[in-house]
Design a protein around this motif. Structure first.
Motif, PDB file in Angstrom:
ATOM      1  N   SER A   1       3.267   3.232 -30.760  1.00  0.00           N
ATOM      2  CA  SER A   1       2.360   4.221 -31.341  1.00  0.00           C
ATOM      3  C   SER A   1       1.712   5.073 -30.266  1.00  0.00           C
ATOM      4  N   GLU A   2       1.238   4.417 -29.212  1.00  0.00           N
ATOM      5  CA  GLU A   2       0.594   5.143 -28.114  1.00  0.00           C
ATOM      6  C   GLU A   2       1.579   6.101 -27.442  1.00  0.00           C
TER       7      GLU A   2
ATOM      8  N   ALA B   1       2.424   9.156 -29.639  1.00  0.00           N
ATOM      9  CA  ALA B   1       1.368  10.171 -29.633  1.00  0.00           C
ATOM     10  C   ALA B   1       1.459  11.059 -28.391  1.00  0.00           C
ATOM     11  N   LYS B   2       1.889  10.491 -27.286  1.00  0.00           N
ATOM     12  CA  LYS B   2       1.982  11.261 -26.040  1.00  0.00           C
ATOM     13  C   LYS B   2       3.158  12.223 -26.022  1.00  0.00           C
ATOM     14  N   ILE B   3       4.210  11.904 -26.763  1.00  0.00           N
ATOM     15  CA  ILE B   3       5.378  12.788 -26.775  1.00  0.00           C
ATOM     16  C   ILE B   3       5.467  13.598 -28.065  1.00  0.00           C
ATOM     17  N   ALA B   4       4.487  13.422 -28.941  1.00  0.00           N
ATOM     18  CA  ALA B   4       4.432  14.149 -30.214  1.00  0.00           C
ATOM     19  C   ALA B   4       5.699  13.941 -31.039  1.00  0.00           C
TER      20      ALA B   4
ATOM     21  N   MET C   1       3.960   1.668 -18.360  1.00  0.00           N
ATOM     22  CA  MET C   1       5.077   2.605 -18.555  1.00  0.00           C
ATOM     23  C   MET C   1       5.970   2.068 -19.676  1.00  0.00           C
ATOM     24  N   LEU C   2       6.421   2.993 -20.520  1.00  0.00           N
ATOM     25  CA  LEU C   2       7.329   2.639 -21.601  1.00  0.00           C
ATOM     26  C   LEU C   2       8.585   3.503 -21.474  1.00  0.00           C
ATOM     27  N   TYR C   3       9.725   2.861 -21.609  1.00  0.00           N
ATOM     28  CA  TYR C   3      11.020   3.554 -21.584  1.00  0.00           C
ATOM     29  C   TYR C   3      11.605   3.493 -22.992  1.00  0.00           C
ATOM     30  N   PRO C   4      11.912   4.656 -23.581  1.00  0.00           N
ATOM     31  CA  PRO C   4      12.447   4.662 -24.941  1.00  0.00           C
ATOM     32  C   PRO C   4      13.849   4.061 -25.030  1.00  0.00           C
TER      33      PRO C   4
ATOM     34  N   GLY D   1      10.537   7.861 -18.615  1.00  0.00           N
ATOM     35  CA  GLY D   1       9.386   6.977 -18.756  1.00  0.00           C
ATOM     36  C   GLY D   1       8.174   7.697 -19.320  1.00  0.00           C
ATOM     37  N   ILE D   2       7.439   6.998 -20.168  1.00  0.00           N
ATOM     38  CA  ILE D   2       6.227   7.550 -20.786  1.00  0.00           C
ATOM     39  C   ILE D   2       5.042   6.741 -20.271  1.00  0.00           C
TER      40      ILE D   2
END
Length: 67
Positions: free
Chosen positions: A27-28, A31-34, A48-51, A64-65
């Motif tokens: 969710s977080e 929101a950052k990548i819309a 860091m999150l990798y899709p 990375g997000i």
């Protein structure tokens, strides 16, 4: 995701282990990548999150997000 594969994957920047992201982290990041994220891998430190797209982890620093 295959458990054996998950055990060998790591962050390309820090080499920290990655784990499947929980709903809150997704969710977080969404929101950052819309845009919605259905799956991702989160770095051990949670920063860091990798899709995951079509079952493929996108493990490049550009993908990375930051959380």
């Amino acid at each position: 995701m295959d458990e054996e594969l998950l055990n060998i994957l790591c962050c390309p920047l820090t080499r920290q282990p990655l784990h499947l992201a929980d709903r809150d982290a997704l969710s977080e990041a969404s929101a950052k990548i819309a845009g919605p994220l259905r799956a991702g891998l989160i770095r051990e430190d949670g920063r860091m999150l990798y899709p995951i797209s079509n079952g493929i982890p996108l493990l490049t620093p550009e993908e990375g997000i930051p959380l």
